[in-house]
Design a protein around this motif. Structure first.
Motif, mmCIF file in Angstrom:
data_model
loop_
_atom_site.group_PDB
_atom_site.id
_atom_site.type_symbol
_atom_site.label_atom_id
_atom_site.label_comp_id
_atom_site.label_asym_id
_atom_site.label_seq_id
_atom_site.Cartn_x
_atom_site.Cartn_y
_atom_site.Cartn_z
ATOM 1 N N GLY A 1 0.766 -1.126 0.046
ATOM 2 C CA GLY A 1 -0.079 -0.053 0.041
ATOM 3 C C GLY A 1 0.829 1.238 -0.061
ATOM 4 N N TYR B 1 -14.290 -1.854 -2.291
ATOM 5 C CA TYR B 1 -14.310 -0.792 -1.119
ATOM 6 C C TYR B 1 -12.985 -0.622 -0.310
ATOM 7 C CZ TYR B 1 -19.070 1.171 -2.267
ATOM 8 O OH TYR B 1 -20.217 1.714 -2.820
ATOM 9 N N ARG B 2 -12.765 0.514 0.353
ATOM 10 C CA ARG B 2 -11.635 0.400 1.278
ATOM 11 C C ARG B 2 -12.236 0.256 2.661
ATOM 12 N NH1 ARG B 2 -7.051 4.892 -0.664
ATOM 13 N NH2 ARG B 2 -6.766 3.761 -2.670
ATOM 14 N N ASN C 1 -11.711 0.639 6.163
ATOM 15 C CA ASN C 1 -10.636 1.191 7.199
ATOM 16 C C ASN C 1 -10.307 0.731 8.711
ATOM 17 O OD1 ASN C 1 -9.736 3.661 5.205
ATOM 18 N ND2 ASN C 1 -11.776 3.562 5.254
ATOM 19 N N TYR D 1 -5.979 -0.198 5.436
ATOM 20 C CA TYR D 1 -7.336 -0.294 5.099
ATOM 21 C C TYR D 1 -7.005 -1.661 4.201
ATOM 22 C CZ TYR D 1 -5.506 1.541 0.685
ATOM 23 O OH TYR D 1 -4.825 1.900 -0.514
ATOM 24 N N ILE E 1 -8.864 -3.886 1.193
ATOM 25 C CA ILE E 1 -9.806 -3.811 0.024
ATOM 26 C C ILE E 1 -10.616 -4.862 -0.119
ATOM 27 C CG2 ILE E 1 -9.633 -3.440 -2.606
ATOM 28 C CD1 ILE E 1 -7.054 -2.469 -2.658
ATOM 29 N N GLU F 1 -11.747 -10.353 -1.321
ATOM 30 C CA GLU F 1 -10.976 -9.114 -0.596
ATOM 31 C C GLU F 1 -9.749 -9.806 -0.329
ATOM 32 O OE1 GLU F 1 -13.401 -9.137 3.042
ATOM 33 O OE2 GLU F 1 -12.200 -10.811 4.144
ATOM 34 N N TYR G 1 -16.171 2.753 5.171
ATOM 35 C CA TYR G 1 -16.584 2.125 3.686
ATOM 36 C C TYR G 1 -16.666 3.443 2.768
ATOM 37 C CZ TYR G 1 -16.637 -2.604 5.230
ATOM 38 O OH TYR G 1 -16.843 -3.890 5.604
ATOM 39 N N ARG H 1 -15.790 3.670 -1.552
ATOM 40 C CA ARG H 1 -15.206 3.067 -2.895
ATOM 41 C C ARG H 1 -14.041 3.363 -3.204
ATOM 42 N NH1 ARG H 1 -19.158 3.360 -7.840
ATOM 43 N NH2 ARG H 1 -20.788 2.183 -6.519
ATOM 44 N N ASP H 2 -12.944 2.245 -3.462
ATOM 45 C CA ASP H 2 -11.525 2.539 -3.815
ATOM 46 C C ASP H 2 -11.425 3.341 -5.037
ATOM 47 O OD1 ASP H 2 -8.844 2.096 -4.527
ATOM 48 O OD2 ASP H 2 -8.825 0.652 -3.022
ATOM 49 N N ASP I 1 -8.885 3.657 -6.911
ATOM 50 C CA ASP I 1 -7.931 2.984 -7.849
ATOM 51 C C ASP I 1 -8.523 1.940 -8.626
ATOM 52 O OD1 ASP I 1 -6.171 4.997 -6.973
ATOM 53 O OD2 ASP I 1 -5.362 3.873 -5.580
#
Length: 489
Positions: free
Chosen positions: A53, A87-88, A90, A100, A102, A139, A282, A284-285, A287
């Motif tokens: 990360g 999503y992330r 955390n 976090y 994913i 995940e 949460y 949305r990621d 990337d």
């Protein structure tokens, strides 16, 4: 995100499982090209900027992981999403270097996980029970914490990030499980499914882990984290039911918390208060783009899936004439089912082979805590042993002794029998002499046998003792009966 539920019936127990299956057949991790085969590797050698990360690194989804997730979802009768998003999640733990994880997420904005609304049928005490599947999602695995001693007593925590980023498929059940035994049966059947799909080795040394959410009447849901064996799952839930019921009976409040199962002490211990979805913040990621699932791809994946345990069990009944119970036991493990079919291909006696596998083989494995692949034997070993019994070279009783030596040494049964002179004694003259000795040595038993037919079992036992179980039982009984008739006359 964990399940939340409560009970109304004072005796009711509700259990939901979160099952994490490592997709060990993948060569690389979920979002990077690092090797996913971390077992036995030097700590922190299979890492890169993506799975650590580091700033500026960009994750790329592993397409094969998505295909494997679709296979699991289909096997669990789930509705597969048209679009799913990462999503992330955390949280700050030492095993997550980027703070976090994913993961997929059912969000209020309509975002969906890979699949949902499925079920798995279990056979519990002779009847069928359906366990609902809330969702199936992909995940990344965190790293691995290493403790000196137990998690409670260790003075420090070491972290190995080799596992960080390995692909997981998470299966979350509805709280339909009502006992520790049912939880264990569910976990075992799930392992059989993923083994048959060929996407994981099914070993519980990290490749399958379970979190259990459990509540009893009058209390809130408690989560038990990171349970890594079927036996520990059943024991942890049994202890937790007793603990919670005792608290309710005393009038103490059972609050939401996360606990750990200490296998050494066989108890659960508190780790922290229970998080909620809001605690994980949460989002949305940014990337990772949403993944569109092509229905044609789903149909292609489903059509190419191998035979699953339930279908295989049905085939064992129709093709080999096995009882449903036998078929269910054999297909509970892909390795055992494969072993059975290999044996039958060598010697077409399916029921005899099934009996030996279910009693002697599984009994030995359970006793020693071993897996089938750890034994130094092949299908040819077992088939040769059964043939020796069928051909009356050795007795069934001697066969069990040979079996124990065979699975420990790896020697073929014929060699063991020859080396230890264990062949069946079926020579009439030889047995007559032994019977005569037994009659002379046990006059009281002979006298009792003249009036009570059941007493002659003692005489048979003495013959077997003298011959170390090698005497032909049918001939032995006949000779003893003939001799007793002569004495009566």
């Amino acid at each position: 995100m964990q399940a939340s539920f409560s009970n109304s019936n004072e005796d009711e127990v509700k259990i939901g499982l979160e099952c994490h299956v490592q997709l060990t057949s993948l060569k690389s991790k979920l979002f990077c090209g690092c090797s996913a085969d971390y077992r036995g590797k030097e700590p922190n050698t299979l890492v890169c900027p993506v799975c650590l990360g580091l700033p500026g690194s960009l994750p790329v989804p592993n397409k094969k992981a998505v295909e494997y997730g679709i296979m699991i979802a289909s096997a669990l009768n789930c509705e597969i999403a048209e679009i799913c998003s990462f999503y992330r999640k955390n949280y700050t733990y030492v095993d997550l270097p980027k703070n976090y994880q994913i993961s997929m997420y059912e969000a209020p904005d309509g975002s969906r996980t890979l699949a949902r609304n499925g079920y798995l049928e279990l056979r519990v005490d002779g009847s069928r029970k359906r366990i609902g599947i809330w969702r199936v999602q992909l995940e990344e695995d965190p790293g691995r914490n290493v403790f000196k001693g137990s998690i409670v007593t260790s003075p420090e925590t070491l972290v190995d990030y080799n596992r960080s980023g390995v692909a997981l498929c998470e299966i979350v059940t509805a709280p339909d499980i009502s006992s520790p035994k049912e939880a264990r049966l569910f976990a075992q059947k799930l392992r059989s499914i993923v083994e048959h799909l060929g996407i994981t080795d099914g070993s519980l040394e990290g490749s399958m882990r379970f979190d259990a959410n459990i509540s009893v009447a009058g209390g809130k849901s408690v989560e038990i984290k990171n349970i890594s064996s079927f036996k520990a799952l059943q024991r942890a839930l049994s202890f937790e039911i007793s603990r919670q019921r005792s608290m309710v009976k005393r009038g103490a409040a059972v609050g939401r918390e996360t606990r750990h199962y200490d296998e050494a002490r066989k108890i659960t211990v508190s780790l922290r208060t229970k998080e909620t979805a809001e605690d994980y913040r949460y989002f949305r990621d940014p990337d990772l783009m949403p993944i569109k699932i092509d229905p044609q791809m789903v149909r292609s994946i489903v059509s190419s899936m191998p035979e699953l345990p339930d279908a295989r069990a049905s085939r064992f009944v129709s093709q080999y004439g096995l009882p449903e119970y036998d078929a269910g036991v054999l297909t509970a493990s892909k390795k055992l089912a494969d072993f059975f079919e290999e044996c039958v291909s060598l010697y077409n006696q399916p029921k005899k082979i099934s009996n030996w596998l279910m009693t002697e083989l599984l009994g030995y494995l359970n006793e020693k805590g071993l897996e089938l692949e750890e034994l130094p034997i092949s299908a040819r070993h077992l088939v040769e042993l059964i043939r020796l019994i069928d051909e009356e070279t050795i007795s069934g009783k001697i066969g069990k002794t040979v079996f124990r030596e065979m699975v420990q040494s790896g020697e073929y049964p014929s060699r063991i029998v020859e080396k230890r002179s264990m062949t069946r004694i079926a020579d009439r003259n030889q047995l007559e002499k032994i019977v005569e000795e037994v009659f002379k040595e046990n006059p009281d038993a002979v006298r009792d046998s003249l009036s009570d037919p059941r007493a002659r079992n003692f005489l048979v036992g003495q013959v077997m003792k003298k011959t170390r179980g090698r005497a032909d039982p049918v001939l032995t009984n006949r000779l003893i009966s003939e001799r007793l008739e002569k004495l009566k006359a």
